[in-house]
Each structure stands twice: as C-alpha cells, then as structure tokens.
Design an enzyme around this catalytic site. Sequence first.
Site, PDB file in Angstrom:
ATOM      1  N   GLY A  55      -1.925  -0.898  -7.282  1.00  0.00           N
ATOM      2  CA  GLY A  55      -2.292   0.493  -7.510  1.00  0.00           C
ATOM      3  C   GLY A  55      -2.696   1.092  -6.164  1.00  0.00           C
ATOM      4  N   ARG A  89       2.191  -3.582   1.938  1.00  0.00           N
ATOM      5  CA  ARG A  89       3.127  -2.921   1.021  1.00  0.00           C
ATOM      6  C   ARG A  89       3.449  -1.549   1.621  1.00  0.00           C
ATOM      7  NH1 ARG A  89       1.705  -3.031  -5.254  1.00  0.00           N
ATOM      8  NH2 ARG A  89       3.957  -2.669  -5.397  1.00  0.00           N
ATOM      9  N   GLN A 193       3.004  -3.364 -16.084  1.00  0.00           N
ATOM     10  CA  GLN A 193       1.645  -2.863 -15.838  1.00  0.00           C
ATOM     11  C   GLN A 193       1.137  -2.015 -17.010  1.00  0.00           C
ATOM     12  OE1 GLN A 193       4.158  -2.781 -13.634  1.00  0.00           O
ATOM     13  NE2 GLN A 193       3.451  -2.917 -11.527  1.00  0.00           N
ATOM     14  N   ASP A 234       1.869   7.167  -5.735  1.00  0.00           N
ATOM     15  CA  ASP A 234       1.674   6.268  -4.589  1.00  0.00           C
ATOM     16  C   ASP A 234       1.761   7.010  -3.261  1.00  0.00           C
ATOM     17  OD1 ASP A 234       2.700   4.421  -6.896  1.00  0.00           O
ATOM     18  OD2 ASP A 234       1.616   3.185  -5.446  1.00  0.00           O
ATOM     19  N   ASN A 244       6.181   7.263  -7.271  1.00  0.00           N
ATOM     20  CA  ASN A 244       5.350   6.513  -8.217  1.00  0.00           C
ATOM     21  C   ASN A 244       6.211   5.372  -8.762  1.00  0.00           C
ATOM     22  OD1 ASN A 244       2.803   6.198  -9.634  1.00  0.00           O
ATOM     23  ND2 ASN A 244       3.883   6.792 -11.478  1.00  0.00           N
ATOM     24  N   LYS A 245       5.632   4.595  -9.632  1.00  0.00           N
ATOM     25  CA  LYS A 245       6.306   3.411 -10.193  1.00  0.00           C
ATOM     26  C   LYS A 245       7.715   3.720 -10.675  1.00  0.00           C
ATOM     27  CE  LYS A 245       5.216   0.089 -10.223  1.00  0.00           C
ATOM     28  NZ  LYS A 245       5.672  -0.821  -9.126  1.00  0.00           N
TER      29      LYS A 245
END
Length: 332
Positions: A55, A89, A193, A234, A244-245
Amino acid sequence: MAGAASPLTPDAIVRLEDGRLVLLDQTLLPGERREKSYDDWPEMVEAIRAMVVRGAPAIGVAAAYGTAVAARGGRDHFHEACDGLAAARPTAVNLAWAIQRMRDAAAEASDEQLVPHLEQAARELHRQEVARCVAIGDHGAGLLDSGARVLTHCNAGALATGGYGTALGVIRSAHGHDPSLQVWVDETRPLLQGARLTAWELAQDGIDATLLADSMAGWVMAQGQVDAVVVGADRIARNGDTANKIGTYALSVLAAAHQVPFYVAAPTSTIDPSAADGSAIPIEHRDPGELAGASAAEGVAVYNPAFDVTPAANITAIVTELGVHRPPFRFA
Ligand code: MRU
C-alpha cells in the site's frame, strides 16, 4: 516473532521498537496475525518487495522508519538505506516522498542527534499520514448518499496506509454517519488484497461487505447495484491521471459506461509534481508465478503488471486531505 491479538492501531501495522522496524506480515492475513522485525535495510527492501508491508502510504512510512534504523550504522549507512529503500518498488511515489523527508530531517541533525532526530521524524511522518487519512475520510464521506452501495478495489485501508485508510477511510467515515452503507469488495487478482485484506478490515469494523470477482463488477453495475466506486492511488500525476492496482482502469471504464461516479482517495503525498501525466508513471511488473500459480498451463507466457493508469477523464473527483478536487485537475 508471534503477534499479539492487539487491535489494528497504527502501531500494530508498522512501528519502530527498540531500534528495529516491526511490521505486521500482510502476506499471512487474514489467516495468521504475525509480526516480523528488521534491523537493517536490505532485508527491509525484501520485505517491501514481498509485500509484508504494502500500500502506497504504508510503504513510505515503513521506509521512513527503516532509514531511522539504518542511521544507527552512521550517516553513510543512512544514505545507502535511502537509496536502497527508494528502489524497492517503483510505482508508489509515497516511497520516494517519505525518503526525501527523511533526508531533509537528517540534514538538520548533528551526528550525535542523528538517530533520535530521525526516529522522531519518522514517527511524526506516520502520525501525519494517518491524520491525512482521517481528513480524507471526512471530506469523502459527503460524496456518498445515504444507503450507498460502494464498490472498492484492492486494499486502500488501514493496512495500506499505516492506519485508517484512504478509500476505506471514506467508507469508514461514511459508515459512521450511515450504518446502512454497503460495500462491494473486488477480490483483486492476482494477490487478492480485496478478498484477504479489505474484507477482513471491513468485517472488523462491522461494515456490510460482499465479495465479488473482479470480472463481476460490470454486471453488478449493469444491474444498478453500484452507486459509487471509491479507490486509492499509488501515484497521481499533475493532470489527475492516477496509477492504482491493476484492474482500476477497467473499473473506471465500466463506471463511466454505467454513469457511476468514480472517486479516487489519496493523501497529497501520493501526488507526483514531476509527472505531467500518466505516461510518466513507472509501472511495476511482478513475478509471473504470482499470476500463473499452480493452475496455469506449464510454460505459458505471463503478463503481470501490478498497476494501471486511470485517465483523469474517467475520474469524477479526487479526495485529498485538503478537500474534494473536481476536474480539470491541476496539481502542483
Ligand atoms: O501492490 P499493493 O498491494 O501495494 O497495491 C496497493 C494499491 O494499489 C492501493 O490501492 C494503493 O496503494 C492505495 S493504498 C491507500
């Protein structure tokens, strides 16, 4: 280290203790609640890559504490840790943002005061990120009508931010005013998630939640069963394009096709002023094994980007701790 059955306070997710970084291992949730602790930065990098902590804001907080731990080895070791952790990351800008704040804090401190000064700076950064989430929740709650059925993707909850959450912060705050609120939880392939972490957090708060496979979102929207989509972020570019994801972009297209408002909730630490638009956002590609698992045909090629970019045109509003931002987005 076995974890105690403590409530999910910010310190239970990520903290500094006796000169070590302590993380609640999110890879084991919801089945097992266990902590891991770290005393040097290379193993922290591995923990971030393995998503023991994950996250965007939470990895920034963990890295901030990590640099304070590394400072026990001296100033050069601190700077090595900053470089190493920043590369753990690539997509979430909060990591680089937090580390820059720690470098700024280090520049103010004498060698004798370096460790206590950085420990204090990291704790303050953590406290502020959680406070930003609470403010985001309060601003965002006003966007949801009474009895809203809200769809969310991935985990943008307390686990992802070090406390309270962004998208889940909005949901938590709205639920505080309106307990009839319901949540659709995308399972979030391939690492689940949503199914593992968001469903667990919502159950702990007694919020009515229903799990669905990512591929079902369009159909529940077509049936008129989704009133709003709320997701985290993100990295947000200056024009509002938002990483984002993986799966978030597809959700935004579905939301637009069904006239469902699409909200992004994120602290200003997620805005990247150096990115003019989404094309400047680096996308992490992860191990093919995370997608193929044991069930894919042996030898099949695998494409496994962990994030996608939702164009600003598909976003109804972006909620930060400063308030509700409407298009056209112009972040500095
Ligand atoms: O790969 P992850 O689990 O770190 O990805 C997390 C997300 O994409 C979240 O939605 C995002 O970081 C927002 S967290 C408040």
